[in-house]
Motif scaffolding. Structure first.
Motif, PDB file in Angstrom:
ATOM      1  N   UNK A  65      -2.323  52.674  68.418  1.00 24.71           N
ATOM      2  CA  UNK A  65      -2.765  53.911  67.787  1.00 24.71           C
ATOM      3  C   UNK A  65      -3.076  53.702  66.314  1.00 24.71           C
ATOM      4  N   UNK A  66      -2.243  52.923  65.626  1.00 29.01           N
ATOM      5  CA  UNK A  66      -2.482  52.655  64.212  1.00 29.01           C
ATOM      6  C   UNK A  66      -3.753  51.834  64.022  1.00 29.01           C
ATOM      7  N   UNK A  67      -3.935  50.840  64.862  1.00 24.74           N
ATOM      8  CA  UNK A  67      -5.130  50.007  64.751  1.00 24.74           C
ATOM      9  C   UNK A  67      -6.393  50.818  65.015  1.00 24.74           C
ATOM     10  N   UNK A  68      -6.327  51.703  66.032  1.00 19.83           N
ATOM     11  CA  UNK A  68      -7.479  52.549  66.318  1.00 19.83           C
ATOM     12  C   UNK A  68      -7.723  53.524  65.171  1.00 19.83           C
ATOM     13  N   UNK A  69      -6.636  54.047  64.613  1.00 23.96           N
ATOM     14  CA  UNK A  69      -6.777  54.946  63.473  1.00 23.96           C
ATOM     15  C   UNK A  69      -7.447  54.262  62.295  1.00 23.96           C
ATOM     16  N   UNK A  70      -7.116  52.995  62.052  1.00 22.24           N
ATOM     17  CA  UNK A  70      -7.747  52.248  60.969  1.00 22.24           C
ATOM     18  C   UNK A  70      -9.228  51.995  61.255  1.00 22.24           C
ATOM     19  N   UNK A  71      -9.527  51.683  62.516  1.00 27.19           N
ATOM     20  CA  UNK A  71     -10.934  51.478  62.875  1.00 27.19           C
ATOM     21  C   UNK A  71     -11.741  52.755  62.621  1.00 27.19           C
ATOM     22  N   UNK A  72     -11.190  53.886  63.037  1.00 25.37           N
ATOM     23  CA  UNK A  72     -11.875  55.156  62.836  1.00 25.37           C
ATOM     24  C   UNK A  72     -12.002  55.483  61.349  1.00 25.37           C
ATOM     25  N   UNK A  73     -10.990  55.142  60.590  1.00 31.35           N
ATOM     26  CA  UNK A  73     -11.048  55.359  59.142  1.00 31.35           C
ATOM     27  C   UNK A  73     -12.163  54.525  58.525  1.00 31.35           C
TER      28      UNK A  73
END
Length: 209
Positions: A32-40
């Motif tokens: 979830x954190x990695x996906x959140x960073x990608x989206x950011x």
């Protein structure tokens, strides 16, 4: 605005500081954190916030579970229920604006006694109680209330003998309130002893910021 590198380090650091094994890190929280960073990075800020909030809630659930393990076992002659969250609809929100509360009920097997152990962290009630702990005059003015010792620390005991009701309160580090409420008791002893059986060091360790 934080740089991408700073944000990534801060978010991953929140997970990496949890005492879990390396294999456990390869879980949905990290995803979830990695996906959140990608989206950011893609300037999808709303979606990034959603993913990171899911990750934060999962971390809170894990913290809640570990703190629940610190609750004392049932004394001899008593049975204990499961530890429940005082926050409706999900895990306790540690560090949130409304604070958190966990509780566990204990029932006397051969009597009508009942005990409820509560643990509140960063909860508005903790702030209200802290004023009483720091002012002996307030304690002295309360009917049926006295100071007792939990190790080298002080706790407050309120005992209503005619009703069999007891309340023992212990404030830790100015932000953690541990409380035992008892009904149908023959004496205040079961409530006091249950609080003394709580693993205070474990509570402090698991609730650390």
């Amino acid at each position: 605005m934080q740089s991408k590198h700073t944000l990534g380090v801060a978010l991953l650091g929140a997970v990496l500081t949890l005492p879990v094994t390396a294999s456990a890190l390869a879980d949905e929280v990290v995803e979830q954190i990695e996906l959140g960073l990608e989206l950011y990075h893609e300037a999808e800020y709303g979606a990034a916030i959603t993913e990171l909030e899911f990750a934060i809630n999962d971390i809170r659930e894990r913290m809640s579970g570990r703190i629940a393990e610190t609750f004392p076992e049932a004394p001899e002659g008593w049975s204990a229920g499961t530890v429940e969250s005082g926050v409706s609809g999900g895990a306790a929100m540690f560090g949130g604006g409304g604070g958190s509360m966990l509780e566990r009920e204990y029932r006397q097997e051969s009597g009508n006694g009942r005990l409820t152990a509560k643990l509140m962290i960063d909860n508005p009630m903790v702030q209200a109680m802290s004023a009483m702990f720091s002012n002996p005059a307030i304690i002295a003015a309360q009917p049926n209330m006295e100071r007792i010792r939990i190790g080298r620390d002080s706790a407050m005991l309120k005992w209503e003998a005619e009703r069999g009701n007891a309340e023992v309160s212990f404030l830790m580090d100015g932000r953690i309130l541990m409380q035992i409420n008892g009904q149908g008791l023959d004496s205040q002893a079961p409530a006091v002893e249950l609080l003394k059986a709580w693993d205070l060091d474990a509570v402090r360790e698991q609730a650390a910021r």
